[in-house]
Design a protein around this motif. Structure first.
Motif, PDB file in Angstrom:
ATOM      1  N   LEU A 232       0.780  -1.156   0.148  1.00 13.28           N
ATOM      2  CA  LEU A 232       0.042   0.051  -0.093  1.00 13.28           C
ATOM      3  C   LEU A 232       1.096   1.418  -0.008  1.00 13.28           C
ATOM      4  O   LEU A 232       1.522   1.534   1.098  1.00 13.28           O
ATOM      5  N   ASP A 233       0.922   2.081  -1.095  1.00 10.87           N
ATOM      6  CA  ASP A 233       1.832   3.287  -1.053  1.00 10.87           C
ATOM      7  C   ASP A 233       0.755   4.354  -1.040  1.00 10.87           C
ATOM      8  O   ASP A 233      -0.123   4.655  -1.817  1.00 10.87           O
ATOM      9  N   ILE A 234       1.250   5.146   0.032  1.00 13.36           N
ATOM     10  CA  ILE A 234       0.319   6.283   0.482  1.00 13.36           C
ATOM     11  C   ILE A 234       1.128   7.631   0.323  1.00 13.36           C
ATOM     12  O   ILE A 234       0.819   8.660   0.771  1.00 13.36           O
ATOM     13  N   THR A 235       2.262   7.567  -0.524  1.00 14.52           N
ATOM     14  CA  THR A 235       2.910   8.718  -0.971  1.00 14.52           C
ATOM     15  C   THR A 235       2.183   9.917  -1.534  1.00 14.52           C
ATOM     16  O   THR A 235       2.620  10.992  -1.168  1.00 14.52           O
ATOM     17  N   GLY A 236       1.269   9.274  -2.342  1.00 12.74           N
ATOM     18  CA  GLY A 236       0.427  10.595  -2.918  1.00 12.74           C
ATOM     19  C   GLY A 236      -0.897  10.969  -2.217  1.00 12.74           C
ATOM     20  O   GLY A 236      -1.498  11.914  -2.645  1.00 12.74           O
ATOM     21  N   MET A 237      -0.975  10.568  -1.214  1.00 16.67           N
ATOM     22  CA  MET A 237      -2.172  11.005  -0.206  1.00 16.67           C
ATOM     23  C   MET A 237      -1.962  12.476   0.067  1.00 16.67           C
ATOM     24  O   MET A 237      -0.987  12.837   0.703  1.00 16.67           O
ATOM     25  N   SER A 238      -2.993  13.323   0.103  1.00 16.35           N
ATOM     26  CA  SER A 238      -3.211  14.666   0.049  1.00 16.35           C
ATOM     27  C   SER A 238      -2.933  15.052   1.695  1.00 16.35           C
ATOM     28  O   SER A 238      -2.305  15.917   2.198  1.00 16.35           O
ATOM     29  N   ALA A 239      -3.616  14.122   2.288  1.00 19.07           N
ATOM     30  CA  ALA A 239      -3.623  14.452   3.838  1.00 19.07           C
ATOM     31  C   ALA A 239      -3.882  13.124   4.535  1.00 19.07           C
ATOM     32  O   ALA A 239      -4.865  12.388   4.117  1.00 19.07           O
ATOM     33  N   VAL A 240      -3.385  12.534   5.683  1.00 21.45           N
ATOM     34  CA  VAL A 240      -3.687  11.436   6.262  1.00 21.45           C
ATOM     35  C   VAL A 240      -4.095  11.750   7.824  1.00 21.45           C
ATOM     36  O   VAL A 240      -3.644  12.101   8.608  1.00 21.45           O
ATOM     37  N   THR A 241      -5.630  11.754   7.574  1.00 19.86           N
ATOM     38  CA  THR A 241      -6.348  11.965   8.944  1.00 19.86           C
ATOM     39  C   THR A 241      -6.156  10.724   9.911  1.00 19.86           C
ATOM     40  O   THR A 241      -6.112   9.749   9.252  1.00 19.86           O
ATOM     41  N   ALA A 242      -7.116  10.997  11.028  1.00 20.75           N
ATOM     42  CA  ALA A 242      -6.980   9.802  11.757  1.00 20.75           C
ATOM     43  C   ALA A 242      -7.988   8.727  11.123  1.00 20.75           C
ATOM     44  O   ALA A 242      -7.767   7.620  11.262  1.00 20.75           O
ATOM     45  N   GLU A 243      -9.028   9.161  10.735  1.00 18.13           N
ATOM     46  CA  GLU A 243      -9.954   8.473   9.885  1.00 18.13           C
ATOM     47  C   GLU A 243      -9.502   7.726   8.651  1.00 18.13           C
ATOM     48  O   GLU A 243      -9.605   6.465   8.473  1.00 18.13           O
ATOM     49  N   ALA A 244      -8.520   8.390   7.826  1.00 20.25           N
ATOM     50  CA  ALA A 244      -7.822   7.648   6.786  1.00 20.25           C
ATOM     51  C   ALA A 244      -6.732   6.851   7.176  1.00 20.25           C
ATOM     52  O   ALA A 244      -6.827   5.436   6.530  1.00 20.25           O
ATOM     53  N   ALA A 245      -6.102   7.038   8.328  1.00 19.54           N
ATOM     54  CA  ALA A 245      -5.275   6.084   8.861  1.00 19.54           C
ATOM     55  C   ALA A 245      -5.938   4.760   9.437  1.00 19.54           C
ATOM     56  O   ALA A 245      -5.454   3.750   9.297  1.00 19.54           O
ATOM     57  N   GLY A 246      -7.040   4.900   9.863  1.00 20.95           N
ATOM     58  CA  GLY A 246      -7.814   3.822  10.399  1.00 20.95           C
ATOM     59  C   GLY A 246      -8.133   2.990   9.331  1.00 20.95           C
ATOM     60  O   GLY A 246      -8.100   1.845   9.530  1.00 20.95           O
ATOM     61  N   ALA A 247      -8.501   3.617   8.148  1.00 23.36           N
ATOM     62  CA  ALA A 247      -9.146   2.741   6.990  1.00 23.36           C
ATOM     63  C   ALA A 247      -7.951   1.980   6.270  1.00 23.36           C
ATOM     64  O   ALA A 247      -8.093   0.960   6.010  1.00 23.36           O
ATOM     65  N   LEU A 248      -6.753   2.771   6.245  1.00 18.78           N
ATOM     66  CA  LEU A 248      -5.632   1.815   5.727  1.00 18.78           C
ATOM     67  C   LEU A 248      -5.351   0.642   6.534  1.00 18.78           C
ATOM     68  O   LEU A 248      -4.985  -0.311   5.991  1.00 18.78           O
ATOM     69  N   VAL A 249      -5.262   0.956   7.916  1.00 15.84           N
ATOM     70  CA  VAL A 249      -5.028  -0.176   8.766  1.00 15.84           C
ATOM     71  C   VAL A 249      -6.133  -1.374   8.642  1.00 15.84           C
ATOM     72  O   VAL A 249      -5.796  -2.564   8.631  1.00 15.84           O
ATOM     73  N   ARG A 250      -7.199  -1.070   8.469  1.00 11.05           N
ATOM     74  CA  ARG A 250      -8.424  -1.918   8.366  1.00 11.05           C
ATOM     75  C   ARG A 250      -8.316  -2.848   6.944  1.00 11.05           C
ATOM     76  O   ARG A 250      -8.369  -4.152   6.996  1.00 11.05           O
ATOM     77  N   CYS A 251      -7.867  -2.159   6.081  1.00 14.58           N
ATOM     78  CA  CYS A 251      -7.433  -2.643   4.494  1.00 14.58           C
ATOM     79  C   CYS A 251      -6.242  -3.623   4.766  1.00 14.58           C
ATOM     80  O   CYS A 251      -6.485  -4.761   4.222  1.00 14.58           O
ATOM     81  N   ALA A 252      -5.422  -3.190   5.555  1.00 11.62           N
ATOM     82  CA  ALA A 252      -4.172  -4.167   5.609  1.00 11.62           C
ATOM     83  C   ALA A 252      -4.595  -5.413   6.362  1.00 11.62           C
ATOM     84  O   ALA A 252      -3.955  -6.447   6.078  1.00 11.62           O
ATOM     85  N   HIS A 253      -5.281  -5.204   7.736  1.00  4.82           N
ATOM     86  CA  HIS A 253      -5.522  -6.462   8.425  1.00  4.82           C
ATOM     87  C   HIS A 253      -6.611  -7.316   7.566  1.00  4.82           C
ATOM     88  O   HIS A 253      -6.537  -8.421   7.514  1.00  4.82           O
TER      89      HIS A 253
END
Length: 311
Positions: A232-253
């Motif tokens: 999961l490459d998040i280099t191009g994400m404009s902003a990483v909010t708490a909600e976005a970070a939580g979504a990334l972790v859920r996808c990873a799990h």
């Protein structure tokens, strides 16, 4: 006879007035004859218009129809006699729209005489005798019919135009939906690096809708391809909010539950801070600063025996 060099018409009445006398009364009737001829000409023009027109006409006097054109009969499927017996034009209109037509009538009746104009026109839903739905434009104007005030209603069947416009709107909606779907797919692509490694670059902002879309695409891709590693490459994400970070972790799990190991790359200071704020569990997720480093690590990892992908 001629008066002042122009033809004139007179009417004479002869009556006896004595044993050897008669009384002759003569009066000019030129204007009456001209008026009668004008009336006949107008009726002839009206009949010609009636025969050639493809729109319906209703003439209303004292609240009742006194004339219905054959074209109206053809449009609605009633005989002319059936239409004359109806409360026209209101009986042809959907019930909930009849107050609007009544206001149109009242507006036309409040003026001396008026021509058909856009101000006197409205669109209505109607039904044929067989129950088929129609869309019509109704033009209303005050006029004279057989020398008496009347309300003229011109009714134009625009069902074909309405259906064509509706089909065009549906086509436009479908094109927009397909474009949105294409944008969604392009915004969350799943790129195979090898048979065992796939990369999902995430560009732009992350919201709940996109997070759900990303998870669905990721899980489907992993299940279909049998990939062992997901980057999961998040280099191009404009902003990483708490909600976005939580979504990334859920996808990873979720990917981990399908047997894939997840590498998270493109970590920045704000990303790390957001992950700390929500106190997420990063167990099983390996992080890297760059995509290059993550791909190099994945290529060095030993491979599991290939199994048939789930389809």
């Amino acid at each position: 006879m001629f008066t002042g060099g122009e033809g004139a018409s007179y009417e004479a009445h002869v009556m006896p007035s004595g044993p050897d006398e008669v009384l002759v009364l003569i009066h000019e009737i030129t204007n009456q004859k001209l008026l009668a001829q004008a009336l006949r000409d107008a009726e002839a023009r009206f009949r010609s218009l009636e025969e050639q027109s493809w729109f319906g006409m209703v003439m209303v006097q004292h609240g009742s129809p006194v004339y219905v054109s054959p074209a109206l009969s053809a449009t609605f499927g009633y005989t002319v006699d059936e239409l004359i017996a109806m409360n026209l034009p209101f009986a042809l209109i959907d019930e909930e729209q009849r107050p609007l037509l009544l206001s149109l009538h009242e507006g036309a009746a409040s003026v001396d005489r008026g021509a058909l104009s856009p101000e006197n026109q409205r669109a209505f839903r109607a039904r044929r005798k067989d129950g088929a739905e129609l869309y019509i434009d109704v033009f209303v104007a005050r006029t004279l019919f057989k020398g008496a005030p009347a309300i003229l209603c011109v009714i134009l069947d625009v069902t074909s135009r309405y259906n064509a416009q509706r089909a065009q709107r549906l086509l436009q909606d479908e094109m927009i939906r397909m474009q949105e779907k294409l944008v969604e797919e392009l915004s969350t692509p799943l790129i195979p690096i090898s048979d065992e490694i796939v990369v999902m670059p995430i560009i732009g902002a992350m919201d709940d809708r996109r997070a759900a879309r990303m998870m669905a695409r990721l899980l489907d891709g992993v299940a279909t391809s049998g990939a062992e590693m997901v980057i999961l490459d998040i280099t191009g994400m404009s902003a990483v909010t708490a909600e976005a970070a939580g979504a990334l972790v859920r996808c990873a799990h979720a990917a981990g539950m399908l047997g894939a190991r997840v590498l998270l790359t493109g970590m920045r200071a704000d990303t790390a801070r957001a992950l700390l704020e929500i106190d997420v569990d990063l167990q099983g997720i390996t992080t890297f600063g760059t995509l290059k480093a993550a791909i190099a690590h994945a290529m060095r990892e030993p491979r599991r025996p290939r199994t048939t992908p789930v389809r």
